[in-house]
Motif scaffolding. Structure first.
Motif, PDB file in Angstrom:
ATOM      1  N   MET A   1     -16.563  64.407 -49.891  1.00 14.80           N
ATOM      2  CA  MET A   1     -17.970  64.628 -50.221  1.00 14.80           C
ATOM      3  C   MET A   1     -18.600  63.327 -50.666  1.00 14.80           C
ATOM      4  O   MET A   1     -18.006  62.543 -51.405  1.00 14.80           O
ATOM      5  N   ALA A   2     -19.824  63.083 -50.207  1.00 20.24           N
ATOM      6  CA  ALA A   2     -20.567  61.894 -50.616  1.00 20.24           C
ATOM      7  C   ALA A   2     -22.010  62.280 -50.908  1.00 20.24           C
ATOM      8  O   ALA A   2     -22.536  63.258 -50.375  1.00 20.24           O
ATOM      9  N   LEU A   3     -22.633  61.500 -51.763  1.00 18.03           N
ATOM     10  CA  LEU A   3     -24.059  61.609 -52.034  1.00 18.03           C
ATOM     11  C   LEU A   3     -24.740  60.452 -51.334  1.00 18.03           C
ATOM     12  O   LEU A   3     -24.355  59.287 -51.516  1.00 18.03           O
ATOM     13  N   TYR A   4     -25.754  60.760 -50.537  1.00 19.02           N
ATOM     14  CA  TYR A   4     -26.518  59.740 -49.840  1.00 19.02           C
ATOM     15  C   TYR A   4     -27.948  59.719 -50.376  1.00 19.02           C
ATOM     16  O   TYR A   4     -28.600  60.762 -50.474  1.00 19.02           O
ATOM     17  N   LEU A   5     -28.433  58.529 -50.699  1.00 22.24           N
ATOM     18  CA  LEU A   5     -29.812  58.332 -51.110  1.00 22.24           C
ATOM     19  C   LEU A   5     -30.516  57.559 -50.010  1.00 22.24           C
ATOM     20  O   LEU A   5     -30.066  56.476 -49.619  1.00 22.24           O
ATOM     21  N   ILE A   6     -31.606  58.101 -49.500  1.00 25.27           N
ATOM     22  CA  ILE A   6     -32.332  57.474 -48.391  1.00 25.27           C
ATOM     23  C   ILE A   6     -33.721  57.075 -48.856  1.00 25.27           C
ATOM     24  O   ILE A   6     -34.435  57.855 -49.486  1.00 25.27           O
ATOM     25  N   GLY A   7     -34.086  55.833 -48.526  1.00 27.90           N
ATOM     26  CA  GLY A   7     -35.391  55.310 -48.901  1.00 27.90           C
ATOM     27  C   GLY A   7     -36.511  55.869 -48.051  1.00 27.90           C
ATOM     28  O   GLY A   7     -36.342  56.818 -47.278  1.00 27.90           O
ATOM     29  N   ASP A   8     -37.665  55.248 -48.138  1.00 29.22           N
ATOM     30  CA  ASP A   8     -38.916  55.755 -47.578  1.00 29.22           C
ATOM     31  C   ASP A   8     -38.821  55.959 -46.061  1.00 29.22           C
ATOM     32  O   ASP A   8     -38.694  54.998 -45.303  1.00 29.22           O
ATOM     33  N   VAL A   9     -38.915  57.219 -45.625  1.00 27.22           N
ATOM     34  CA  VAL A   9     -38.855  57.557 -44.204  1.00 27.22           C
ATOM     35  C   VAL A   9     -40.229  57.402 -43.560  1.00 27.22           C
ATOM     36  O   VAL A   9     -40.356  56.919 -42.434  1.00 27.22           O
ATOM     37  N   GLN A  10     -41.276  57.831 -44.255  1.00 27.88           N
ATOM     38  CA  GLN A  10     -42.675  57.676 -43.841  1.00 27.88           C
ATOM     39  C   GLN A  10     -42.937  58.132 -42.404  1.00 27.88           C
ATOM     40  O   GLN A  10     -43.551  57.435 -41.605  1.00 27.88           O
ATOM     41  N   GLY A  11     -42.454  59.315 -42.093  1.00 22.84           N
ATOM     42  CA  GLY A  11     -42.777  59.896 -40.798  1.00 22.84           C
ATOM     43  C   GLY A  11     -41.953  59.401 -39.638  1.00 22.84           C
ATOM     44  O   GLY A  11     -42.239  59.747 -38.490  1.00 22.84           O
ATOM     45  N   CYS A  12     -40.908  58.603 -39.887  1.00 27.13           N
ATOM     46  CA  CYS A  12     -40.074  58.065 -38.811  1.00 27.13           C
ATOM     47  C   CYS A  12     -38.892  59.004 -38.577  1.00 27.13           C
ATOM     48  O   CYS A  12     -37.756  58.731 -38.997  1.00 27.13           O
ATOM     49  N   ASP A  13     -39.161  60.113 -37.922  1.00 30.57           N
ATOM     50  CA  ASP A  13     -38.148  61.157 -37.773  1.00 30.57           C
ATOM     51  C   ASP A  13     -36.993  60.713 -36.886  1.00 30.57           C
ATOM     52  O   ASP A  13     -35.835  61.060 -37.139  1.00 30.57           O
ATOM     53  N   VAL A  48     -40.178  65.111 -39.770  1.00 33.42           N
ATOM     54  CA  VAL A  48     -39.364  64.769 -40.934  1.00 33.42           C
ATOM     55  C   VAL A  48     -39.267  65.952 -41.882  1.00 33.42           C
ATOM     56  O   VAL A  48     -38.176  66.327 -42.341  1.00 33.42           O
ATOM     57  N   LEU A  49     -40.410  66.571 -42.191  1.00 31.77           N
ATOM     58  CA  LEU A  49     -40.389  67.700 -43.121  1.00 31.77           C
ATOM     59  C   LEU A  49     -39.552  68.846 -42.571  1.00 31.77           C
ATOM     60  O   LEU A  49     -38.766  69.459 -43.304  1.00 31.77           O
ATOM     61  N   ARG A  50     -39.704  69.135 -41.296  1.00 28.94           N
ATOM     62  CA  ARG A  50     -38.929  70.242 -40.712  1.00 28.94           C
ATOM     63  C   ARG A  50     -37.436  69.918 -40.712  1.00 28.94           C
ATOM     64  O   ARG A  50     -36.612  70.794 -40.983  1.00 28.94           O
ATOM     65  N   ARG A  51     -37.084  68.667 -40.436  1.00 27.25           N
ATOM     66  CA  ARG A  51     -35.670  68.287 -40.404  1.00 27.25           C
ATOM     67  C   ARG A  51     -35.044  68.449 -41.788  1.00 27.25           C
ATOM     68  O   ARG A  51     -33.928  68.974 -41.927  1.00 27.25           O
ATOM     69  N   VAL A  52     -35.748  68.000 -42.809  1.00 25.36           N
ATOM     70  CA  VAL A  52     -35.200  68.101 -44.167  1.00 25.36           C
ATOM     71  C   VAL A  52     -35.136  69.556 -44.602  1.00 25.36           C
ATOM     72  O   VAL A  52     -34.160  69.990 -45.234  1.00 25.36           O
ATOM     73  N   GLN A  53     -36.158  70.341 -44.256  1.00 22.63           N
ATOM     74  CA  GLN A  53     -36.118  71.768 -44.560  1.00 22.63           C
ATOM     75  C   GLN A  53     -34.881  72.442 -43.976  1.00 22.63           C
ATOM     76  O   GLN A  53     -34.240  73.272 -44.624  1.00 22.63           O
TER      77      GLN A  53
END
Length: 280
Positions: A1-13, A48-53
């Motif tokens: 198991m890992a925790l990933y932190l991702i920076g600003d996506v800004q609509g770049c799906d 992006v929103l749909r993918r994260v949802q």
């Protein structure tokens, strides 16, 4: 198991999909935190929103200044700007569901890893704020965003004043100062006066100002603070700091910080991004 932190996506799906594929992200095994600015300036904010949802409980998201801007536009408090790319959400058949999901995301998150505090925000933490106070103040804003007065709140959310935090602040001024600290902060003075004009590198700040994380004796210095927002700062990983915005929307990279059982070894993973907009 890992925790990933991702920076600003800004609509770049597309970049987000490629980064998740590159790290082999598994929703059944791993956890993901997106550090705000999921939307705007890039070509597919709705995607992006749909993918994260779709990732369900495996993914958590922070709200950045562009995400709050979308809420303001959606509720008639702001007009879309010339560089905004929000129509894909605003005109979508599932617009209401996307907006409702976004308003229920967090202003700050905390996790204890290997006995140490990891505090996650979009932009910064004012020097007067401890880890605990940051989370309490974030919760004040979250309660309003998720409540019945959201439309009223976004009409009073904008502005550079008050420029300095005080525990005595109340009402709209208090909420605005919290929002500005968590989603817009880059530079401040030693006593926490915020500067909102300088958006370039940290190398030559105005006289008396410094990056918020360099303020001596700031109260949250014992924690590792992960943030995005400052693309000209780029990737930084040090014991007290993880800076993750590496300018994807400007043609840089989309970066993830991989965190295992401790905060002592942070792995940097990135994918190159197509330029969606030119800086400036």
């Amino acid at each position: 198991m890992a925790l990933y932190l991702i920076g600003d996506v800004q609509g770049c799906d597309d970049a987000l999909q490629r980064l998740l594929d590159h790290i082999g992200f598994s929703p059944s095994r791993d956890q993901l935190v997106l550090l705000g600015d999921l939307v705007n300036r890039g070509p597919d904010s709705a995607g992006v929103l749909r993918r994260v949802q779709r990732l369900g409980g495996a993914a958590r998201s922070l709200l950045g200044n562009h995400d709050l801007h979308l809420l303001g536009v959606a509720h008639g408090a702001r007009k879309s700007g010339r560089k905004d790319t929000l129509d894909g959400i605003l005109d979508a058949p599932d617009r209401d569901g996307l907006i409702d999901w976004l308003r229920h995301q967090s202003m700050a998150l905390h996790q204890t890893i290997g006995g140490r505090d990891l505090l996650m925000v979009h932009a910064g933490v004012l020097p007067q704020w401890s880890v605990g106070q940051t989370l309490v103040l974030a919760a004040e804003v979250e309660a309003v965003l998720r409540g019945p007065t959201l439309g009223e709140f976004v009409r009073t959310m904008y502005g550079n004043e008050p420029a300095q935090w005080s525990d005595a602040l109340t009402g709209h001024a208090r909420l605005r100062a919290i929002v500005n600290g968590l989603t817009r902060l880059r530079l401040c003075t030693a006593d926490g006066v915020m500067d909102f004009e300088t958006k370039d590198s940290a190398d030559a700040p105005p006289a008396g100002f410094m990056p918020w994380f360099d303020v001596p004796d700031r109260r949250a210095a014992s924690a590792t603070i992960a943030f995005g927002h400052w693309s000209t700062l780029g990737w930084i990983a040090r014991p007290d700091l993880i800076s993750t915005d590496t300018g994807c929307v400007w043609g840089g990279c989309l970066s993830a910080a991989r965190i295992g059982d401790t905060l002592d070894a942070i792995e940097h993973v990135e994918v190159r991004c197509d330029q969606a907009q030119k800086p400036g």
